[in-house]
Design a protein around this motif. Structure first.
Motif, PDB file in Angstrom:
ATOM      1  N   PRO A 111       0.688  -1.210  -0.067  1.00 11.06           N
ATOM      2  CA  PRO A 111       0.057  -0.048  -0.075  1.00 11.06           C
ATOM      3  C   PRO A 111       0.757   1.263   0.035  1.00 11.06           C
ATOM      4  CG  PRO A 111      -0.526  -1.468   1.801  1.00 11.06           C
ATOM      5  CD  PRO A 111       0.511  -2.031   1.189  1.00 11.06           C
ATOM      6  N   ILE A 112       2.154   1.183   0.138  1.00 15.74           N
ATOM      7  CA  ILE A 112       2.979   2.324  -0.157  1.00 15.74           C
ATOM      8  C   ILE A 112       2.465   3.038  -1.310  1.00 15.74           C
ATOM      9  CG2 ILE A 112       5.560   3.354  -0.467  1.00 15.74           C
ATOM     10  CD1 ILE A 112       6.364   0.742   1.201  1.00 15.74           C
ATOM     11  N   PRO A 113       2.453   4.385  -1.421  1.00 15.70           N
ATOM     12  CA  PRO A 113       1.957   5.080  -2.669  1.00 15.70           C
ATOM     13  C   PRO A 113       2.838   4.806  -3.837  1.00 15.70           C
ATOM     14  CG  PRO A 113       2.187   6.828  -0.775  1.00 15.70           C
ATOM     15  CD  PRO A 113       2.761   5.363  -0.163  1.00 15.70           C
ATOM     16  N   MET A 114       1.994   4.643  -4.993  1.00 15.60           N
ATOM     17  CA  MET A 114       2.574   3.861  -6.189  1.00 15.60           C
ATOM     18  C   MET A 114       3.676   4.848  -6.674  1.00 15.60           C
ATOM     19  SD  MET A 114       1.877   1.061  -6.722  1.00 15.60           S
ATOM     20  CE  MET A 114       2.298   0.086  -8.108  1.00 15.60           C
ATOM     21  N   TRP A 115       3.660   6.255  -6.648  1.00 16.02           N
ATOM     22  CA  TRP A 115       4.811   7.016  -7.141  1.00 16.02           C
ATOM     23  C   TRP A 115       5.941   6.866  -6.447  1.00 16.02           C
ATOM     24  CZ3 TRP A 115       7.088  10.227  -3.881  1.00 16.02           C
ATOM     25  CH2 TRP A 115       6.393  10.806  -2.609  1.00 16.02           C
ATOM     26  N   THR A 116       5.920   6.554  -5.104  1.00 13.91           N
ATOM     27  CA  THR A 116       7.073   6.147  -4.375  1.00 13.91           C
ATOM     28  C   THR A 116       7.655   4.686  -5.162  1.00 13.91           C
ATOM     29  OG1 THR A 116       6.369   6.976  -2.472  1.00 13.91           O
ATOM     30  CG2 THR A 116       8.348   5.886  -2.206  1.00 13.91           C
ATOM     31  N   GLN A 117       6.928   3.789  -5.354  1.00 10.70           N
ATOM     32  CA  GLN A 117       7.313   2.652  -5.787  1.00 10.70           C
ATOM     33  C   GLN A 117       7.873   2.781  -7.313  1.00 10.70           C
ATOM     34  OE1 GLN A 117       4.462  -0.924  -5.228  1.00 10.70           O
ATOM     35  NE2 GLN A 117       3.576   0.372  -3.483  1.00 10.70           N
ATOM     36  N   TYR A 118       7.297   3.300  -8.043  1.00  8.27           N
ATOM     37  CA  TYR A 118       7.763   3.876  -9.369  1.00  8.27           C
ATOM     38  C   TYR A 118       9.174   4.522  -9.102  1.00  8.27           C
ATOM     39  CZ  TYR A 118       2.930   2.865 -11.236  1.00  8.27           C
ATOM     40  OH  TYR A 118       1.698   2.202 -11.306  1.00  8.27           O
ATOM     41  N   ALA A 119       9.271   5.405  -8.644  1.00  9.56           N
ATOM     42  CA  ALA A 119      10.509   6.110  -8.110  1.00  9.56           C
ATOM     43  C   ALA A 119      11.583   5.185  -8.057  1.00  9.56           C
ATOM     44  CB  ALA A 119      10.340   7.223  -7.388  1.00  9.56           C
ATOM     45  N   SER A 120      11.475   4.210  -7.099  1.00 10.92           N
ATOM     46  CA  SER A 120      12.260   3.340  -6.453  1.00 10.92           C
ATOM     47  C   SER A 120      12.743   2.214  -7.555  1.00 10.92           C
ATOM     48  CB  SER A 120      11.746   2.495  -5.334  1.00 10.92           C
ATOM     49  OG  SER A 120      10.804   1.626  -5.703  1.00 10.92           O
ATOM     50  N   VAL A 121      11.795   1.898  -8.512  1.00 10.84           N
ATOM     51  CA  VAL A 121      12.135   0.973  -9.484  1.00 10.84           C
ATOM     52  C   VAL A 121      13.067   1.680 -10.473  1.00 10.84           C
ATOM     53  CG1 VAL A 121      11.056  -0.350 -11.369  1.00 10.84           C
ATOM     54  CG2 VAL A 121      10.028  -0.350  -9.214  1.00 10.84           C
ATOM     55  N   VAL A 122      12.593   2.920 -10.871  1.00  8.86           N
ATOM     56  CA  VAL A 122      13.790   3.646 -11.686  1.00  8.86           C
ATOM     57  C   VAL A 122      14.965   3.923 -11.172  1.00  8.86           C
ATOM     58  CG1 VAL A 122      14.070   5.939 -12.814  1.00  8.86           C
ATOM     59  CG2 VAL A 122      11.778   4.970 -12.703  1.00  8.86           C
ATOM     60  N   ALA A 123      14.983   4.101 -10.076  1.00 11.04           N
ATOM     61  CA  ALA A 123      16.363   4.119  -9.410  1.00 11.04           C
ATOM     62  C   ALA A 123      17.066   2.819  -9.243  1.00 11.04           C
ATOM     63  CB  ALA A 123      16.213   4.608  -7.710  1.00 11.04           C
ATOM     64  N   SER A 124      16.158   1.931  -9.109  1.00  7.98           N
ATOM     65  CA  SER A 124      16.864   0.446  -9.083  1.00  7.98           C
ATOM     66  C   SER A 124      17.642   0.317 -10.504  1.00  7.98           C
ATOM     67  CB  SER A 124      15.998  -0.697  -8.875  1.00  7.98           C
ATOM     68  OG  SER A 124      15.377  -0.404  -7.564  1.00  7.98           O
ATOM     69  N   VAL A 125      16.902   0.626 -11.385  1.00 11.04           N
ATOM     70  CA  VAL A 125      17.498   0.086 -12.912  1.00 11.04           C
ATOM     71  C   VAL A 125      18.461   1.061 -13.078  1.00 11.04           C
ATOM     72  CG1 VAL A 125      16.907   0.328 -15.218  1.00 11.04           C
ATOM     73  CG2 VAL A 125      15.200  -0.609 -13.583  1.00 11.04           C
ATOM     74  N   GLY A 126      18.583   2.176 -12.336  1.00 15.81           N
ATOM     75  CA  GLY A 126      19.828   3.176 -12.682  1.00 15.81           C
ATOM     76  C   GLY A 126      20.983   2.618 -11.942  1.00 15.81           C
ATOM     77  N   MET A 127      20.695   1.292 -11.210  1.00 12.22           N
ATOM     78  CA  MET A 127      22.046   0.946 -10.357  1.00 12.22           C
ATOM     79  C   MET A 127      22.940   0.128 -11.401  1.00 12.22           C
ATOM     80  SD  MET A 127      22.099   1.792  -7.543  1.00 12.22           S
ATOM     81  CE  MET A 127      23.397   0.682  -6.857  1.00 12.22           C
ATOM     82  N   HIS A 128      22.093  -0.210 -12.632  1.00 11.61           N
ATOM     83  CA  HIS A 128      22.986  -0.954 -13.707  1.00 11.61           C
ATOM     84  C   HIS A 128      24.159  -0.047 -14.074  1.00 11.61           C
ATOM     85  CE1 HIS A 128      20.666  -4.399 -15.119  1.00 11.61           C
ATOM     86  NE2 HIS A 128      19.273  -3.601 -15.001  1.00 11.61           N
ATOM     87  N   VAL A 129      24.072   1.230 -13.945  1.00 11.82           N
ATOM     88  CA  VAL A 129      25.130   2.051 -14.440  1.00 11.82           C
ATOM     89  C   VAL A 129      26.320   1.864 -13.463  1.00 11.82           C
ATOM     90  CG1 VAL A 129      25.687   4.442 -14.841  1.00 11.82           C
ATOM     91  CG2 VAL A 129      23.461   3.786 -15.319  1.00 11.82           C
ATOM     92  N   VAL A 130      25.919   2.154 -12.149  1.00 13.07           N
ATOM     93  CA  VAL A 130      26.869   1.987 -11.088  1.00 13.07           C
ATOM     94  C   VAL A 130      27.489   0.596 -11.061  1.00 13.07           C
ATOM     95  CG1 VAL A 130      27.172   2.135  -8.654  1.00 13.07           C
ATOM     96  CG2 VAL A 130      25.314   3.383  -9.670  1.00 13.07           C
ATOM     97  N   VAL A 131      26.696  -0.403 -11.049  1.00 14.32           N
ATOM     98  CA  VAL A 131      27.690  -1.738 -11.025  1.00 14.32           C
ATOM     99  C   VAL A 131      28.612  -1.946 -12.197  1.00 14.32           C
ATOM    100  CG1 VAL A 131      27.067  -4.130 -11.028  1.00 14.32           C
ATOM    101  CG2 VAL A 131      25.559  -2.467  -9.707  1.00 14.32           C
ATOM    102  N   TYR A 132      27.876  -1.668 -13.499  1.00 20.49           N
ATOM    103  CA  TYR A 132      28.813  -1.975 -14.624  1.00 20.49           C
ATOM    104  C   TYR A 132      30.146  -1.288 -14.454  1.00 20.49           C
ATOM    105  CZ  TYR A 132      24.868  -4.208 -16.234  1.00 20.49           C
ATOM    106  OH  TYR A 132      23.715  -5.186 -16.342  1.00 20.49           O
ATOM    107  N   THR A 133      30.099   0.140 -14.243  1.00 19.91           N
ATOM    108  CA  THR A 133      31.093   0.803 -14.123  1.00 19.91           C
ATOM    109  C   THR A 133      32.088   0.027 -13.223  1.00 19.91           C
ATOM    110  OG1 THR A 133      30.178   2.233 -12.511  1.00 19.91           O
ATOM    111  CG2 THR A 133      30.483   3.172 -14.889  1.00 19.91           C
ATOM    112  N   VAL A 134      31.788  -0.308 -12.018  1.00 19.13           N
ATOM    113  CA  VAL A 134      32.829  -0.704 -10.951  1.00 19.13           C
ATOM    114  C   VAL A 134      33.268  -1.919 -11.182  1.00 19.13           C
ATOM    115  CG1 VAL A 134      32.647  -1.549  -8.585  1.00 19.13           C
ATOM    116  CG2 VAL A 134      31.558   0.498  -8.962  1.00 19.13           C
TER     117      VAL A 134
END
Lengths: 460, 206
Positions: A256-279
């Motif tokens: 039940p956490i507001p959906m926009w919070t969940q969407y934002a966290s999913v976008v940020a999670s996908v952003g982790m690809h960038v971080v991991v591949y560079t490291v």
């Protein structure tokens, strides 16, 4: 050599390291014991303080605060003075922090088994101990950062220092947020929002930056050559600082956490690809042209496999924290497998790399047995890979059976062969841990004998 | 680029800044949003099944908190979740999809959403099984479900009698479990419209 002794306080590092190794043994034993509940072989079903639920909390708390925190403290105590060429503020105060912190850890064990656990994942430390642990951690951090990084603040820092400095600021903030806000300020759904941030940040803003920083230090030291790219480490660091804290709500997707919070966290999670591949690219590119050393150097092999598991686990993370995949795998053993790959496969492996490379230097005598080290390594790798395969398979089965509306108990029955396999793999990991434990203890005893004989010679 | 490696940048922007940004934007803001929802009152009367154990509503409500505390200390929440998702056929298996407002009371402080289901979700457990089933189940789950992997909680029973009698703690635990999602029992199934209940209500529309 004399100069290095003034700079780095080896006895303090040893204390943190030995305590961490002792606790790593408890971690494995508790995990293995807990897994036996799932195959109807739990050894203490009628003993209240050894109830499986409490032993599970002991397992996870010991990983985070006893094993990883202590070994990380040892690592930081070694690396920060070396990198900044400044000692910590006070060695005596460092000892005080060591005793206070680890006394609190022992109280935590007693508290959890005694039934005073707090309802916060990765923060089950009894509520009454939380303020003391926060204060002890802050004291430790001020003592170390105030001595090293602060006194060297005009220097240009190596990437490891960025990670360590940021992680040591994040740790107290994260700890206070997660342990007190859901308990006193935000209940219910709001509490879950904060809670998920704590679950994620403890790994993302404490364990990950220190692990990655440590890997960035180990590689050039072991290989005796500079890191592949400075620009990539900048991207990796700032990407982590920006994306990682925002991943939080992906631990409660479809809640039940507001959906926009969940969407934002999913976008940020996908952003982790960038971080991991560079490291990962940076680490592997540094290793390139030295691949043969992965075979010959045990510490380098720990770092190599740790990085491999890091890549796998982070790809897994960025994929399963999308809403679509989460629908299937959330609540299943898939996530348990993921957690093992992160905290054991990656960060513990890197820490083992540190221990095998620096134990001779820290204790002043050679490793007791290279063969035991090899056994520890290969059993850990095999155990880790098997455990992940088993748990991922179990997770997919559970997810699809829940979805197709099989009776719940049928999904439990279907999981049991996998839980059997998990316990067997746990036995393999216990043997690995015993090899490690014996190796460290014998190295310590050998050193003590050496020192005693030197002393008696001097006396004579 | 050199500025990115300065002590002050690392300390303030990476250390405090990035944490504060995420904490305020994706932690505190949604938490305040949901905290402003109408609070979900505790049960105002004792359910018929529990009148033999509790005389007053206050006693019953205190028992709910006692049961909740046992649920926490035995780490029940590590193996049982407390929210029904709008996906994966969960509404068919468990019941009404969870909404943000239903957790607005002190029983959900701290929240017990959970992240793993070794056992089923419990947020719609009220009334699904009898108290006697629960008493037997908590004493030894295999008595009622031979394949269960749930631990025993026999220390909440007086074992000197035959059969063992539940102590105060066991009764409180069952009272708590039987209260989870009790409010949905009064909701008619015809009112169960996915479009209406899956999205968390927007607090600004109050």
């Amino acid at each position: 050599m004399e100069k290095e002794k003034d700079l780095v306080s080896f006895p303090l590092i040893k204390a943190h390291l030995y305590f961490a190794v002792l606790m790593s043994f408890i971690v494995v034993v508790a995990g293995l014991t807990y897994s036996m509940q799932f195959i109807d072989l739990y050894p203490f079903p009628k003993i209240e303080w050894l109830s499986p639920g409490r032993v599970r909390m002991l397992h996870t708390q010991a990983i985070a605060y006893a094993w990883l925190a202590n070994i990380f403290f040892a690592i930081i105590l070694y690396m920060l003075p070396k990198l900044t060429q400044k000692p910590i503020l006070s060695e005596k105060f460092g000892w005080f922090c060591f005793y206070v912190y680890n006394f609190l850890i022992i109280l935590t064990v007693v508290g959890i088994l005694g039934g005073y656990a707090q309802a916060q994942e990765w923060g089950e430390t009894p509520l009454i101990l939380d303020p003391f642990i926060a204060v002890a951690a802050v004291c430790w951090i001020v003592n170390v950062v105030g001595g090293t990084v602060w006194r060297a603040r005009d220097q240009q820092f190596y990437v490891t220092v960025w990670y360590f400095l940021a992680a040591l600021i994040w740790l107290p903030l994260v700890y206070v947020m997660g342990n007190f806000l859901p308990q006193y300020v935000f209940g219910g759904t709001g509490g879950a929002t904060i809670s998920s941030m704590y679950i994620h940040d403890l790994v993302g803003l404490f364990v990950t930056p220190i692990g990655v920083g440590m890997a960035y230090y180990l590689l050039p030291v072991i290989l005796k050559k500079p890191l592949y790219s400075h620009a990539l480490s900048l991207i990796g660091f700032w990407g982590l600082a920006f994306f990682y804290p925002m991943n939080a709500a992906h631990h409660y997707l479809w809640s039940p956490i507001p959906m926009w919070t969940q969407y934002a966290s999913v976008v940020a999670s996908v952003g982790m690809h960038v971080v991991v591949y560079t490291v990962v690219f940076n680490i592997f590119a540094t290793m390139a042209s030295d691949w043969n050393k992965v075979g010959t150097s045990l510490p380098l092999r720990w770092v190599f496999f740790g990085t491999l598991f890091y890549l796998i686990t982070c790809i897994q993370c960025a994929i399963h924290s999308t809403l679509t995949v989460q629908e299937y795998v959330h609540f299943t053993d898939w996530v348990v497998g993921h957690a093992h790959l992160v905290l054991f496969g990656t960060f513990s492996f890197w820490a083992f790399g540190f221990i095998y490379h620096f134990l001779p230097k820290i204790t002043g005598n050679d490793l007791f047995s290279k063969a035991l080290g090899e056994w520890h390594f290969w059993l850990s790798v095999v155990g880790m890979v098997l455990m992940d395969i088993v748990l991922i398979a179990a997770g997919l089965i559970q997810g699809s059976m829940w979805r197709n509306l099989s009776p719940f108990i049928d999904t439990v029955i279907a999981s049991k062969p996998y839980w059997w396999a998990r316990t067997l793999v746990g036995c393999v990991l216990l043997v690995a841990e015993v090899c490690f434990f014996i190796n460290v203890v014998m190295t310590y005893l050998k050193g003590r004998k050496l020192r005693q004989s030197v002393r008696s010679e001097v006396m004579a | 680029m050199k500025n990115l490696e300065k002590f002050s940048t690392l300390f303030l922007v990476a250390g405090f800044g990035s944490f504060a940004l995420a904490f305020l934007l994706l932690g505190v803001w949604p938490a305040i949003m949901t905290n402003r929802l109408e609070s979900q009152p505790l049960p105002s009367e004792i359910p018929a099944d529990f009148t033999e154990y509790y005389k007053t509503v206050e006693e019953y409500q205190a028992a709910l908190f006692q049961g909740r505390d046992i649920y926490i200390k035995e780490a029940c929440w590590h193996c049982h979740s407390q929210f029904v998702r709008p996906v994966g056929n969960e509404s068919i298996r468990y019941g009404l999809v969870s909404v943000a407002g239903e957790y607005q009371n002190d029983l959900s402080k701290p929240q017990l959403f959970g992240t793993r289901r070794v056992g089923p979700d419990l947020s719609r457990e009220a009334g699904k099984r009898t108290n006697d089933w629960h008493f037997a189940h908590f004493y030894n789950p295999k008595l009622v479900e031979p394949e269960s992997v749930m631990p025993q909680f026999s220390w909440y029973y007086d074992e000197s009698t035959n059969p063992p009698t539940p102590k105060k703690e066991a009764v409180a635990l069952v009272a708590y479990i039987q209260s989870l999602g009790a409010w949905t029992l009064g909701v008619k199934s015809s009112a169960y419209d996915l479009n209406e209940v899956t999205m968390p209500p927007n607090p600004t529309e109050n």
